[in-house]
Scaffold this motif. Structure first.
Motif, mmCIF file in Angstrom:
data_model
loop_
_atom_site.group_PDB
_atom_site.id
_atom_site.type_symbol
_atom_site.label_atom_id
_atom_site.label_comp_id
_atom_site.label_asym_id
_atom_site.label_seq_id
_atom_site.Cartn_x
_atom_site.Cartn_y
_atom_site.Cartn_z
ATOM 1 N N LEU A 41 27.553 -20.251 44.376
ATOM 2 C CA LEU A 41 26.837 -21.104 45.311
ATOM 3 C C LEU A 41 25.359 -20.759 45.246
ATOM 4 O O LEU A 41 24.984 -19.593 45.248
ATOM 5 C CB LEU A 41 27.327 -20.899 46.746
ATOM 6 C CG LEU A 41 28.661 -21.514 47.110
ATOM 7 C CD1 LEU A 41 29.024 -21.162 48.546
ATOM 8 C CD2 LEU A 41 28.635 -23.019 46.941
ATOM 9 N N SER A 42 24.523 -21.797 45.203
ATOM 10 C CA SER A 42 23.082 -21.582 45.233
ATOM 11 C C SER A 42 22.671 -21.262 46.666
ATOM 12 O O SER A 42 23.428 -21.513 47.604
ATOM 13 C CB SER A 42 22.356 -22.822 44.726
ATOM 14 O OG SER A 42 22.509 -23.880 45.646
ATOM 15 N N ARG B 262 24.563 -25.484 47.251
ATOM 16 C CA ARG B 262 25.139 -26.304 46.180
ATOM 17 C C ARG B 262 26.045 -25.445 45.296
ATOM 18 O O ARG B 262 25.757 -24.292 45.035
ATOM 19 C CB ARG B 262 24.035 -26.922 45.310
ATOM 20 C CG ARG B 262 23.207 -27.951 46.028
ATOM 21 C CD ARG B 262 22.140 -28.530 45.134
ATOM 22 N NE ARG B 262 21.234 -27.465 44.733
ATOM 23 C CZ ARG B 262 20.719 -27.343 43.513
ATOM 24 N NH1 ARG B 262 20.994 -28.217 42.584
ATOM 25 N NH2 ARG B 262 19.907 -26.365 43.228
ATOM 26 N N ALA B 263 27.142 -26.038 44.838
ATOM 27 C CA ALA B 263 28.033 -25.336 43.909
ATOM 28 C C ALA B 263 27.446 -25.441 42.507
ATOM 29 O O ALA B 263 27.062 -26.517 42.063
ATOM 30 C CB ALA B 263 29.419 -25.950 43.935
ATOM 31 N N ILE B 264 27.375 -24.306 41.824
ATOM 32 C CA ILE B 264 26.887 -24.269 40.450
ATOM 33 C C ILE B 264 28.053 -23.833 39.576
ATOM 34 O O ILE B 264 28.610 -22.755 39.759
ATOM 35 C CB ILE B 264 25.717 -23.275 40.298
ATOM 36 C CG1 ILE B 264 24.568 -23.693 41.201
ATOM 37 C CG2 ILE B 264 25.288 -23.174 38.847
ATOM 38 C CD1 ILE B 264 23.467 -22.676 41.280
ATOM 39 N N ALA C 250 35.179 -26.849 46.525
ATOM 40 C CA ALA C 250 34.363 -27.587 45.552
ATOM 41 C C ALA C 250 35.004 -27.542 44.166
ATOM 42 O O ALA C 250 35.047 -28.549 43.452
ATOM 43 C CB ALA C 250 32.947 -27.023 45.510
ATOM 44 N N ASP D 29 20.853 -22.826 48.615
ATOM 45 C CA ASP D 29 20.855 -24.007 49.484
ATOM 46 C C ASP D 29 22.249 -24.605 49.646
ATOM 47 O O ASP D 29 22.402 -25.683 50.210
ATOM 48 C CB ASP D 29 19.870 -25.063 48.995
ATOM 49 C CG ASP D 29 20.224 -25.626 47.631
ATOM 50 O OD1 ASP D 29 21.235 -25.199 47.024
ATOM 51 O OD2 ASP D 29 19.490 -26.514 47.161
#
Length: 86
Positions: free
Chosen positions: A69-70, A74-76, A30, A72
């Motif tokens: 990574l969250s 998602r990349a933060i 990502a 769920d």
């Protein structure tokens, strides 16, 4: 990732090292996709690096973006800006 037991009552064991390696690889992928966009927006060259267990994008040896990574998946990406302050 798959459990080792297949019968009812079997002990199910997960390879946490494999899970962590997969998480880090997904995050690395990502960041590699996002890096050109971030470089255009900031006007600086960024390098992908490790900072302990975290992956970061650095410029001039200073951490500029920290990634995680969250739950769920998602990349933060957090922009630390100048002076490593949010």
């Amino acid at each position: 990732m798959s459990p080792s037991g297949t019968e009812p009552g079997d002990f199910v064991e997960f390879d946490m090292d494999l899970i962590e390696a997969d998480r880090r690889q997904r995050l690395r992928d990502a960041l590699n996709r996002a890096r050109p966009i971030l470089e255009r927006e900031t006007g600086v060259q960024l390098q992908l690096a490790n900072d302990g267990n975290d992956l970061v994008l650095t410029t001039d040896g200073k951490i500029r973006f920290r990634a995680s990574l969250s739950p769920d998946g998602r990349a933060i990406v957090t922009d630390l800006g100048s002076g490593d302050l949010l």
